[in-house]
Write a protein that holds these residues in place. Structure first.
Motif: not given
Length: 390
Positions: A338-349
């Motif tokens: 699955a597509p993933s990204a480390v959360y760094s705050g700010g806008e979330v997709a």
């Protein structure tokens, strides 16, 4: 199931004694400013392996969400968050649990599907929740947030997939008698999915259990791991072995399940791994003293140095060492496909797994802990506030 009054009194007494010995944490109330919220959808919490919820009578004595730290659902509802605790099959497969969860949410009779029930050798229909639904309203306008702990994470992922795309096999097998769960087209009924210490890609815990069984030098504490995992995941005798939580949490089978679960473009996804281990000089991982329940310690030690090649050919290497005593951190980050990204705050997709900061503690820490208490009230107030602010 009919409640035995004598047994209930005994369990109540035992729980009362334990609660006296391990009192609820003295946690201050958190004032919530809901004026900044963009949404206030209902939050549905789904337990993990061998867990329980609001439909389970002993949840009043020992709430799964909160444990000895106090009833988390009650606390969050008092803070203005609409929260519910589901109670699905403790050892059932992700499919069966998703079907039960759907029935609870819609107030209908549980329908496991014509194709699935025949293939797995059990009745098509189960519990009837028409007189006791979990929530009042659920639709594209009245969306929900799904939060699943451990195997509950896989359960809510599969429910979201079925809501969106249904099941072609069930539509073909059932014809006009197909459950609405399997018709799809309801992706917009779900706002967010949050996985908490979830074995997205399986766990090495059962491979470790099998290794302990073969080890003539295994310690008594390690033998207890075998008993714990065997009892906790005992399959239904009237169902196929493949229709169980243990089967679905096997690495090969978990990866196969992932191939049939998509990441929905309109849904927010969050994943919180747990870790109760730290890296040693030789690269293995060991439990952190004071941060792990003894229940998980021996398993954490073995998992922290376990490698193998699964029957399906997947290589389990040192990346799987860090763990929370039952689930490997790498598995709890996000589904591999699955597509993933480390959360760094700010806008979330939407449509991507946001990997959240690792929760420090063992496998039960993130829902309150068993005998090692954790303050999770502030954690969940912050989490639900963040979701409502999206």
């Amino acid at each position: 199931m009919k409640r035995d009054g004598h047994v209930a009194k005994i369990i109540s007494f035992i729980v009362s004694v334990i609660m006296f010995c391990f009192p609820a944490l003295n946690i201050p109330h958190v004032k919530v400013d809901d004026t900044k919220f963009n949404t206030e959808y209902a939050n549905v919490f789904v337990h993990g392996l061998a867990g329980w919820g609001s439909y389970t009578w002993y949840n009043d004595f020992l709430p799964y969400w909160g444990m000895f730290g106090g009833d988390l659902m009650q606390y969050l509802n008092a803070r203005g968050f609409e929260c519910y605790s589901a109670a699905v099959d403790p050892t059932g497969s992700a499919w069966d649990r998703a079907c039960e969860l759907y029935a609870q949410l819609t107030g209908t009779v549980t329908d496991y599907g014509e194709e699935h029930s025949k293939r797995c050798h059990h009745d098509r229909y189960g519990e009837d929740y028409s007189s006791d639904p979990l929530i009042d309203e659920w639709s594209a306008e009245d969306k929900i947030n799904l939060l699943g702990h451990s195997f509950g994470g896989v359960t809510v992922r599969l429910l979201a997939e079925l809501m969106a795309n249904g099941s072609e096999a069930e539509r073909e097998a059932s014809g006009s008698d197909v459950s609405d769960l399997f018709t799809g087209g309801k992706a917009d009924w779900i706002y967010s999915v949050t996985a908490l210490a979830a074995p997205h890609n399986g766990t090495t815990a059962y491979l470790v259990r099998d290794a302990i069984i073969k080890d003539v030098n295994a310690t008594a504490e390690e033998r207890a791991v075998v008993a714990m995992l065997t009892v906790a995941t005992a399959p239904h005798l009237d169902r196929a072995l493949s229709d169980s939580a243990e089967y679905d949490m096997d690495i090969d089978h978990a990866l196969a399940i992932n191939e049939n679960i998509s990441t929905l473009k309109n849904v927010y996804y969050f994943s919180y791994p747990c870790s109760a281990t730290e890296r040693n000089a030789d690269g293995t991982y060991s439990p952190v003293d004071g941060n792990i329940d003894r229940l998980f310690r021996a398993c954490a030690v073995r998992m922290g140095k376990f490698t193998c090649t699964t029957k399906g050919g997947y290589v389990v290497d040192e990346k799987w060492f860090e763990n929370d005593g039952l689930v490997n951190k790498i598995s709890a980050l996000a589904p591999f496909n699955a597509p993933s990204a480390v959360y760094s705050g700010g806008e979330v997709a939407t449509g991507v797994w946001n990997i959240m900061p690792t929760f420090s503690g063992d496998h039960l820490s993130i829902n309150g802990g068993l005998f090692v208490n954790h303050n999770v009230r502030v954690f969940y107030v912050d989490l639900l506030s963040m979701i409502n602010e999206l």
